[in-house]
Design an enzyme around this catalytic site. Structure first.
Site: not given
Length: 205
Positions: A47, A67, A84, A89
């Site tokens: 982004e 992200h 895991h 974010h």
């Protein structure tokens, strides 16, 4: 797989890191020395204005997602473990020596160093001081709830150190395997070349 983002930014990855073939790394991502990235991890800064930095000696395990929203950054401090299937974010900053457990979700947070966020937790929109523990399955979405968190125990301190050490050993092991495979290919190539060379015949006088 390492690819550019729509802004034509490519990942920057240290030569001493080890990245699984099935991991996906996109865009404005910096991965520093001795980082282990496991199979099917996705680290994506695509982004506009987003960035991700993973500092030295971190491990990003299988199926982890990192992200960032537009104009946000994600920083994973030195020696931290993303276990895991967790999701980190941005905007998000995780301090040195942290552990984020299986299936945990961490979003829009500042996490102090040596903090342990255990499995299947949600931590969102808060600042967590150093050396705290978020218990299994807990949801922390208000700053008032942070004051109830317990202090890091010696047992958990040793646990998170052992996770880093285990993944450094894996990194070194996989790098050694890759070197051995490359040497084997070179040796096989020389063998093939030798076998296919035409013999030199002396002209009869």
């Amino acid at each position: 797989m390492q690819i550019q983002n729509p802004q034509k930014q490519y990942p920057k990855i240290s030569k001493t890191a080890w990245i699984a073939e099935t991991a996906v790394i996109v865009g404005n991502v910096t991965i520093k020395d001795d980082v282990f990235v496991g199979p099917n991890a996705v680290i994506r800064a695509d982004e506009p204005g987003s960035s991700i930095v993973i500092e030295n000696r971190c491990n990003v395990q299988d199926n982890v997602v990192v992200h960032g929203l537009s104009d946000s950054e994600v920083i994973i401090g030195c020696g931290s473990s993303l276990a895991h299937g967790c999701i980190v974010h941005g905007p998000c900053r995780i301090g040195e020596g942290c552990f984020v457990g299986f299936g945990a979700v961490v979003f829009d947070c500042n996490i102090g160093k040596d903090t342990v966020i255990l499995h299947n937790t949600t931590v969102r929109g808060v600042e967590v001081p150093s050396c705290k523990v978020v218990p299994d399955g807990m949801t922390v979405t208000a700053q008032a709830g942070v004051s109830d968190l317990e202090e890091l125990t010696r047992e958990l301190e040793e646990f998170k150190k052992s996770v880093v050490e285990a993944n450094i050993d894996l990194l070194e092991g996989y790098k050694k395997l890759a070197e051995e495979e490359e040497e084997g290919k070179e040796g096989f190539g020389k063998f093939i070349q030798t076998k296919t060379e035409s013999p030199v015949k002396e002209e009869s006088k």
